[in-house]
Design an enzyme around this catalytic site. Sequence first.
Site, PDB file in Angstrom:
ATOM      1  N   HIS A  68      31.987 -78.160  71.559  1.00  0.00           N
ATOM      2  CA  HIS A  68      31.437 -78.157  72.935  1.00  0.00           C
ATOM      3  C   HIS A  68      30.866 -76.838  73.456  1.00  0.00           C
ATOM      4  CE1 HIS A  68      33.207 -82.034  72.907  1.00  0.00           C
ATOM      5  NE2 HIS A  68      34.433 -81.648  73.142  1.00  0.00           N
ATOM      6  N   ASN A 103      29.914 -88.543  79.539  1.00  0.00           N
ATOM      7  CA  ASN A 103      30.193 -89.792  80.253  1.00  0.00           C
ATOM      8  C   ASN A 103      30.849 -89.470  81.577  1.00  0.00           C
ATOM      9  OD1 ASN A 103      29.334 -91.802  78.328  1.00  0.00           O
ATOM     10  ND2 ASN A 103      30.991 -91.036  77.032  1.00  0.00           N
ATOM     11  N   GLY A 132      44.672 -88.590  74.221  1.00  0.00           N
ATOM     12  CA  GLY A 132      45.645 -87.678  73.621  1.00  0.00           C
ATOM     13  C   GLY A 132      45.120 -86.785  72.525  1.00  0.00           C
ATOM     14  N   GLU A 185      45.424 -97.469  75.659  1.00  0.00           N
ATOM     15  CA  GLU A 185      44.111 -98.091  75.527  1.00  0.00           C
ATOM     16  C   GLU A 185      43.542 -97.895  74.132  1.00  0.00           C
ATOM     17  OE1 GLU A 185      42.317 -98.090  80.006  1.00  0.00           O
ATOM     18  OE2 GLU A 185      42.317 -96.203  78.934  1.00  0.00           O
ATOM     19  N   CYS A 238      37.027 -84.061  80.696  1.00  0.00           N
ATOM     20  CA  CYS A 238      37.664 -85.267  80.122  1.00  0.00           C
ATOM     21  C   CYS A 238      38.584 -85.942  81.132  1.00  0.00           C
ATOM     22  CB  CYS A 238      38.459 -84.863  78.882  1.00  0.00           C
ATOM     23  SG  CYS A 238      39.419 -86.219  78.191  1.00  0.00           S
ATOM     24  N   CYS A 261      38.625 -97.028  68.203  1.00  0.00           N
ATOM     25  CA  CYS A 261      39.026 -95.732  68.738  1.00  0.00           C
ATOM     26  C   CYS A 261      40.466 -95.862  69.218  1.00  0.00           C
ATOM     27  CB  CYS A 261      38.074 -95.406  69.882  1.00  0.00           C
ATOM     28  SG  CYS A 261      38.428 -93.879  70.697  1.00  0.00           S
ATOM     29  N   CYS A 275      41.091 -80.483  79.289  1.00  0.00           N
ATOM     30  CA  CYS A 275      39.675 -80.133  79.115  1.00  0.00           C
ATOM     31  C   CYS A 275      38.953 -80.593  80.387  1.00  0.00           C
ATOM     32  CB  CYS A 275      39.096 -80.811  77.881  1.00  0.00           C
ATOM     33  SG  CYS A 275      39.992 -80.364  76.383  1.00  0.00           S
TER      34      CYS A 275
HETATM   35  N1  SAH Z   1      42.003 -84.924  72.000  1.00  0.00           N
HETATM   36  C1  SAH Z   1      41.105 -85.107  70.930  1.00  0.00           C
HETATM   37  C2  SAH Z   1      40.699 -86.543  70.704  1.00  0.00           C
HETATM   38  C3  SAH Z   1      40.424 -87.373  71.911  1.00  0.00           C
HETATM   39  S1  SAH Z   1      39.001 -86.922  72.878  1.00  0.00           S
HETATM   40  C4  SAH Z   1      39.898 -84.228  71.102  1.00  0.00           C
HETATM   41  O1  SAH Z   1      39.740 -83.626  72.160  1.00  0.00           O
HETATM   42  O2  SAH Z   1      39.125 -84.127  70.160  1.00  0.00           O
HETATM   43  C5  SAH Z   1      37.693 -87.644  71.910  1.00  0.00           C
HETATM   44  C6  SAH Z   1      36.310 -87.016  72.146  1.00  0.00           C
HETATM   45  O3  SAH Z   1      35.758 -87.397  73.430  1.00  0.00           O
HETATM   46  C7  SAH Z   1      36.332 -85.510  72.114  1.00  0.00           C
HETATM   47  O4  SAH Z   1      35.284 -84.989  71.355  1.00  0.00           O
HETATM   48  C8  SAH Z   1      36.149 -85.184  73.555  1.00  0.00           C
HETATM   49  O5  SAH Z   1      35.684 -83.907  73.683  1.00  0.00           O
HETATM   50  C9  SAH Z   1      35.190 -86.255  74.010  1.00  0.00           C
HETATM   51  N2  SAH Z   1      35.107 -86.401  75.462  1.00  0.00           N
HETATM   52  C10 SAH Z   1      36.079 -86.215  76.354  1.00  0.00           C
HETATM   53  N3  SAH Z   1      35.624 -86.438  77.614  1.00  0.00           N
HETATM   54  C11 SAH Z   1      34.339 -86.794  77.503  1.00  0.00           C
HETATM   55  C12 SAH Z   1      33.341 -87.190  78.449  1.00  0.00           C
HETATM   56  N4  SAH Z   1      33.601 -87.268  79.748  1.00  0.00           N
HETATM   57  N5  SAH Z   1      32.122 -87.513  77.977  1.00  0.00           N
HETATM   58  C13 SAH Z   1      31.856 -87.468  76.662  1.00  0.00           C
HETATM   59  N6  SAH Z   1      32.766 -87.110  75.727  1.00  0.00           N
HETATM   60  C14 SAH Z   1      33.987 -86.775  76.139  1.00  0.00           C
HETATM   61 FE1  SF4 Z   2      40.856 -82.446  75.827  1.00  0.00          FE
HETATM   62 FE2  SF4 Z   2      40.925 -84.415  73.995  1.00  0.00          FE
HETATM   63 FE3  SF4 Z   2      42.992 -84.065  75.701  1.00  0.00          FE
HETATM   64 FE4  SF4 Z   2      40.669 -84.984  76.609  1.00  0.00          FE
HETATM   65  S1  SF4 Z   2      42.028 -86.022  75.155  1.00  0.00           S
HETATM   66  S2  SF4 Z   2      41.947 -83.383  77.554  1.00  0.00           S
HETATM   67  S3  SF4 Z   2      39.205 -83.891  75.322  1.00  0.00           S
HETATM   68  S4  SF4 Z   2      42.286 -82.615  74.127  1.00  0.00           S
END
Ligand code: SAH
Ligand code: SF4
Length: 390
Positions: A243, A318, A187, A111, A139, A125, A136
């Site tokens: 975070h 989100n 990722g 995506e 996420c 993005c 995480c």
């Molecule tokens: N893996 C990398 C990049 C992808 S995630 C990282 O973790 O940085 C991109 C961003 O979206 C990160 O800052 C992540 O913490 C945030 N993110 C993930 N899930 C989210 C959610 N449910 N609501 C808001 N931001 C979120």
């Molecule tokens: Fe964590 Fe980023 Fe992977 Fe989501 S995409 S699980 S925020 S490392």
Amino acid sequence: MTLTLDLSRATPAPAAPVNLSGMTRAELAAALVEAEVVEPRQAKMRASQMWRWIHHFGVTDFDRMTDVGKDLRAKLIEHFTVARPEIIERQVSSDGTRKWLLRTAPGIEVEAVYIPDVGRAGALCVSSQVGCTLNCTFCHTGTQPLVRNLTAAEIVAQVQVCRDDLEEWPSDKADRRLSNIVFMGMGEPLYNLDNVAAAIDIISDNEGIGLSRRRITVSTSGVTTQLQALGTRTGAMLAISLHATRNELRNELVPLNKKYDIAELMAAVRAYPGLSNARRVTFEYVMLKGVNDTPQDARELVQLVKGIPAKINLIPYNPWPGGLYECSDWGTIESFAAILNRAGYASPIRTPRGRDILAACGQLKSESEKLRASARRKLAEAPSAEAAQD
Ligand code: SAH
Ligand code: SF4
């Protein structure tokens, strides 16, 4: 009548043509020579010629390469392709956000999300992996097991598809709507640094898409040991998914913190190549109700980033189906931002974009799986193809 198939003379299926459109210049030249399409002494010149067609004009068909002779074109068609991946789905949000689900290979669904009015004009993005290994807890992508790293070509293809959709070829077109790239899709980019770095080389090349490296941001959950390499190899801007300000909480939200704790991460950020007031690091901070959103958390955040040229992006959480958290109240987010602002940090609150099409941060993943589920349902409901022929 009975038909008997004579397999004795069957030849093996020809190999799928190799796609040139995501190769680095060196790979492109090597591929042309290896397939004996051009002489070694002509390789560099021909590679430059192809490069311009692919990355400046965005062509997806050798027949549009008008200064390539007919014979050479025929050979190219025989061995190679410059086609885009299949677009399985394209969605446009009520706020103008666009999301594509691409199939780059069998079972590999990726995506990418274009968000207008972000950065200088609009940001794409991009995803760097299918799924993620790093669970995480807030996420959605983290709930999808890693399928595999994307190749450089698969990362570049996301940019190319977006430019096709925005009609932004040739690449020097004025008033570009795609001005920034953020590695914030599916990722962890620093677990796929080789391909991410090669993709950045390709999309920042001045004889192609020519996106400035300063407009390319790589977001990481904190793969501390790769930060130096990211900076030196790509010159990209850095974003850190922080975070939380205490290890106890960050261990829970971003489990990678158990490997590289906050102190180690901050030391590596301070040493990020090229960090200055003009090239600040972005700290991302997702606002989770009752979890990390008190005024005390905000003050600790200020202490933590003290002395680092930084801005802090507050991201309203989100929600996604099955998610554990709620988004902080708007008033709480504003008070949090005010504390950061008073301490001198720009702290924009990221407006959620594309929520209606699950394109907002952390919501990616679902579409490909949902689609498969709905396709399965349809198959179960519809009479099977064989049954229909009966
Ligand atoms: N893996 C990398 C990049 C992808 S995630 C990282 O973790 O940085 C991109 C961003 O979206 C990160 O800052 C992540 O913490 C945030 N993110 C993930 N899930 C989210 C959610 N449910 N609501 C808001 N931001 C979120
Ligand atoms: Fe964590 Fe980023 Fe992977 Fe989501 S995409 S699980 S925020 S490392």
